[in-house]
Design a protein around this motif. Structure first.
Motif, PDB file in Angstrom:
ATOM      1  N   SER A 252      -7.224  -1.458  -2.072  1.00 37.04           N
ATOM      2  CA  SER A 252      -5.768  -1.474  -2.086  1.00 37.04           C
ATOM      3  C   SER A 252      -5.281  -0.457  -3.101  1.00 37.04           C
ATOM      4  O   SER A 252      -5.746  -0.428  -4.232  1.00 37.04           O
ATOM      5  CB  SER A 252      -5.294  -2.884  -2.438  1.00 37.04           C
TER       6      SER A 252
ATOM      7  N   ARG B 227      -1.858   0.748  -4.948  1.00 33.45           N
ATOM      8  CA  ARG B 227      -0.473   0.332  -5.141  1.00 33.45           C
ATOM      9  C   ARG B 227       0.223   1.173  -6.178  1.00 33.45           C
ATOM     10  O   ARG B 227      -0.394   1.655  -7.111  1.00 33.45           O
ATOM     11  CB  ARG B 227      -0.429  -1.126  -5.577  1.00 33.45           C
TER      12      ARG B 227
ATOM     13  N   SER C 171      -3.251  -6.068  -6.502  1.00 34.80           N
ATOM     14  CA  SER C 171      -4.194  -5.171  -5.843  1.00 34.80           C
ATOM     15  C   SER C 171      -5.557  -5.817  -5.699  1.00 34.80           C
ATOM     16  O   SER C 171      -6.186  -5.737  -4.656  1.00 34.80           O
ATOM     17  CB  SER C 171      -4.396  -3.892  -6.653  1.00 34.80           C
TER      18      SER C 171
END
Lengths: 108, 157
Positions: A25, A27, A57
């Motif tokens: 992830s 972000r 995340s």
């Protein structure tokens, strides 16, 4: 789902390795939070907005990894590792990876 | 009044460095105090970096992954001092202390996560550290530390 970062678990036996699973992830914060963090950087200390971001995340990366493991029919993820990398100003990638396996409690 | 713009350009950054010095030190000391107190609280915890479970645990309570994250920024004074250090080379003590503090906090948060799950031991502790301040203002650092480990409840024999 059993999730650990060790290769084996005492009292459990690995029946089958289902393959590597991963989740990541990336972000970033909205500009307001970035500004606040920039000001915080003057006086130092914890950048709470970014810590929260990182926790989100990490959760998301874990969820994605676990979803993959579920798809492979595993009931455990072993040897989980996390790495963090800086992608650009104020954005971080959280990457989680591990080995999906089926385990069962060993008869004692 | 030709000197005024020049004086302002010099005074501006100096003012920010002074603010960084005063508030940065205050916040750092407060953090170190609270860290020490919370580390004492986890004094009983069995913390191991080895990959093996050194203590037995009941099979009814399987181990679980525990994590702790922390993001710590430098203050402007620290960044300024480090930029001077960058000219001459050598050990950057203030940054070293900064990273060290961030790791300690990440570990304390990891232990808090383990404690919430009812564990009293962790093994296979791993750290991952990265600076996310980007490539523009390289000297204002933002240290991201992620600690991960496997938590379990050891039973003393």
């Amino acid at each position: 789902m059993l999730v650990v970062n060790t290769e084996s678990i005492p009292g459990y036996q690995v029946l089958e390795i289902r393959g590597m699973v991963q989740g990541s992830s990336v972000r970033a914060k909205h500009a307001g939070r970035d500004l606040a963090a920039g000001l915080k950087n003057l006086i130092g200390g914890e950048l709470k907005g970014y810590t929260e971001l990182l926790t989100e995340s990490r959760r998301q990366a874990m969820e994605r990894m676990l979803a993959q493991a579920e798809q492979l029919g595993a009931n455990a993820v072993l040897n989980v590792r996390f790495t963090t990398s800086a992608i650009t100003n104020g954005a971080a990638e959280m990457f989680a990876y591990g080995t999906a396996a089926t385990v069962s409690r060993s008869p004692s | 009044m030709d000197w005024l713009p020049l004086a302002l350009t010099i005074a501006g950054p100096l003012f920010l460095i002074a603010i960084g010095f005063v508030f940065g030190r205050q916040r750092r000391q407060a953090h170190l105090l609270s860290l020490a107190a919370r580390e004492r609280e986890f004094g009983e915890f069995l913390v191991f970096q080895e990959e093996v479970f050194s203590h037995p645990f009941p099979s009814s309570e399987p181990p679980r992954l525990v994590t702790g994250e922390f993001v710590l920024g430098s203050d402007r004074f620290m960044s300024f001092v480090s930029s001077l250090r960058n000219l001459f080379g050598g050990e950057m003590r203030s940054y070293q202390a900064l990273v060290d503090r961030a790791r300690r906090e990440a570990l304390v948060r990891l232990l808090a996560d383990a404690k919430r799950a009812g564990f009293n031991a962790i093994c296979n502790l791993r750290y991952s550290t990265v600076n996310i301040s980007g490539f523009v203002k390289q000297l204002d650092v933002m240290i991201v530390v992620t600690a991960s480990a496997t938590g379990y409840r050891s039973v003393s024999e």
